[in-house]
Enzyme design. Structure first.
Site, PDB file in Angstrom:
ATOM      1  N   LYS A  93       0.823  -1.216   0.000  1.00  0.00           N
ATOM      2  CA  LYS A  93       0.000   0.000   0.000  1.00  0.00           C
ATOM      3  C   LYS A  93       0.863   1.275   0.000  1.00  0.00           C
ATOM      4  CE  LYS A  93      -3.575  -2.476  -0.364  1.00  0.00           C
ATOM      5  NZ  LYS A  93      -4.429  -3.195   0.559  1.00  0.00           N
TER       6      LYS A  93
HETATM    7  C1  PLP Z   1      -5.494  -4.341   0.819  1.00  0.00           C
HETATM    8  C2  PLP Z   1      -6.957  -4.139   0.864  1.00  0.00           C
HETATM    9  C3  PLP Z   1      -7.719  -4.413   2.016  1.00  0.00           C
HETATM   10  C4  PLP Z   1      -7.176  -5.178   3.176  1.00  0.00           C
HETATM   11  O1  PLP Z   1      -6.129  -4.567   3.812  1.00  0.00           O
HETATM   12  P1  PLP Z   1      -5.289  -5.393   4.906  1.00  0.00           P
HETATM   13  O2  PLP Z   1      -4.537  -4.324   5.625  1.00  0.00           O
HETATM   14  O3  PLP Z   1      -4.405  -6.321   4.143  1.00  0.00           O
HETATM   15  O4  PLP Z   1      -6.242  -6.114   5.760  1.00  0.00           O
HETATM   16  C5  PLP Z   1      -9.049  -4.055   2.036  1.00  0.00           C
HETATM   17  N1  PLP Z   1      -9.638  -3.471   0.975  1.00  0.00           N
HETATM   18  C6  PLP Z   1      -8.959  -3.226  -0.164  1.00  0.00           C
HETATM   19  C7  PLP Z   1      -9.675  -2.558  -1.284  1.00  0.00           C
HETATM   20  C8  PLP Z   1      -7.606  -3.566  -0.263  1.00  0.00           C
HETATM   21  O5  PLP Z   1      -6.953  -3.366  -1.404  1.00  0.00           O
END
Ligand code: PLP
Length: 397
Positions: free
Chosen positions: A197
């Site tokens: 991210k």
């Molecule tokens: C990555 C992601 C999540 C989950 O995030 P985590 O921190 O891995 O639990 C939720 N929604 C979207 C759209 C994502 O891309």
């Protein structure tokens, strides 16, 4: 000359020798030093670094409360619970998202209702939300897909009219802006600090909320339902006493992770500027006759977490899957965001197999996400553009 433009998958010379990864994190000496300092301090679980990250996120976003947890999935799960969403309730979500967005709805015993996306932004379509509201609808979870904010004024208006809770899945959108404000300044908003991210703590997440009651509940729920966090329990002199208010979870972040997050947050704005530069470069140089490129909405400051392009299949003799293979042969790793949830075995089994989401289906059949990450070099960016255009032009109808 013709030979040179032959894609590697057809026997031409690959654009790159070494594979370009899709989205490695950007970790500097600052993150390393900060983590080492925590390790040396011997306070490695939730403590003052977690509190510091929360305070910094609060002032960065401009919100009253931030609660950090160990993932965005945990953040969304707890936010549904803190808003008393549960059995008998329906929650409107896009199908075009990561599975966590809908799984958490199932986890609290509620029913996800999948709706279609908008053709331009690939975000949940407010008109489609309206069509799917029933007396059981309790909440909407809009996803700011790829870092492009949803049209929040429209969604908030629908929520007000029908007395619905809005929980934003902002896993892609920390640092993104809707009109004059950063995402997170209104509603209950969940962020992800997963490794790929825009900023990362390895695994991590956060909730921003203006609602102090929700904030208090979240702080309790993230740590066993105990009404004080571990740091307060152990750090305060002789403070051994605690009370368990409800059966909570073990979703807290560690100080090791928070130390990394603090340094990442300091760099976030420059990370996003770099991502936006890469996106702009792609947008200027990728063949716009053969691809549909991800535009920035007029109201948005796009965080460019992803750069998804759509193949204009009517002009190409190649499928999306074949294109991905051809890109890999050129030395460029790509990905697909997302396989629609109603297509997944879990949701098929739950009876979602036959719902009609034409825009979602169309976008899914044509989408490819190109590498976009802070440490990309100009050569990397040019290689991607070269590979994309070479393959598409070779297979032009
Ligand atoms: C990555 C992601 C999540 C989950 O995030 P985590 O921190 O891995 O639990 C939720 N929604 C979207 C759209 C994502 O891309």
């Amino acid at each position: 000359m013709i030979e040179m433009n032959k894609p590697a998958i057809e026997g031409g010379r690959p654009v790159r020798e070494k594979i370009l990864p899709f989205a490695p994190p950007s970790i500097g000496q600052e993150e390393i030093d900060s983590v080492v300092e925590v390790l040396r301090s011997k306070w490695i679980t939730m403590g003052k670094r977690v509190v510091e990250l929360e305070n910094r996120l609060q002032s960065y976003i401009g919100t009253k409360n931030v609660i950090v947890v160990d993932s965005c999935t945990a953040a969304m799960h707890l936010t549904l619970l803190a808003n008393n969403v549960g059995p008998g309730d329906e929650v409107i979500v896009p199908s075009f998202t990561f599975t966590a967005t809908a799984n958490v709805v199932l986890e609290v015993g509620a029913k996800p209702v999948f709706v279609d996306i908008d053709k331009e932004t690939y975000n949940i379509n407010p008109e489609e939300i309206r069509k799917h509201i029933t007396p059981k609808t309790k909440a909407i979870i809009p996803v700011h897909y790829a870092g492009q904010p949803c049209d929040m004024d429209e969604i908030n208006k629908i929520a007000r009219e029908h007395n619905l809770i809005v929980i934003e899945d902002a896993a892609h959108a920390i640092g993104a802006r809707y009109k004059d404000h950063l995402i997170g300044h209104e509603n209950d908003v969940c962020f992800s600090f997963y490794a790929t991210k825009n900023m990362t703590t390895g695994e991590g997440g956060a909730i921003a909320t203006q609602n102090s009651d929700v904030a208090e509940r979240l702080r309790t729920l993230r740590l066993h339902g105990i009404d004080k966090d571990a740091w307060k329990r152990y750090a305060a002199e002789g403070s051994w006493y605690y009370e368990v208010k409800e059966a909570g979870w073990k979703y807290n972040m560690t100080d090791v992770a928070a130390a990394m997050g603090i340094e990442q947050l300091k760099k976030l704005d420059s990370f996003i500027r770099k991502r936006r530069e890469i996106a702009e470069f792609y947008s200027k140089n990728i063949d716009q006759e053969l691809f549909t490129l991800p535009a920035e909405a007029r109201y948005a400051y796009h965080a460019r977490h992803l750069y998804p392009i759509l193949l204009n299949l009517d002009k190409l003799k190649i499928s999306r899957n074949h294109f991905i293979e051809a890109m890999l042969k050129e030395g460029v790793q790509t990905s697909v965001h997302f396989i629609p949830l109603h297509r997944q075995p879990l949701y098929q089994k739950l009876g979602y197999g036959n719902i009609a989401l034409p825009v979602t289906e169309d976008v899914y059949s044509r989408t490819v996400s190109l590498p976009i990450f802070t440490d990309m070099s100009v050569d990397d960016i040019n290689d991607v553009i070269l590979a994309v255009n070479r393959i598409a032009r070779y297979y032009r109808k």
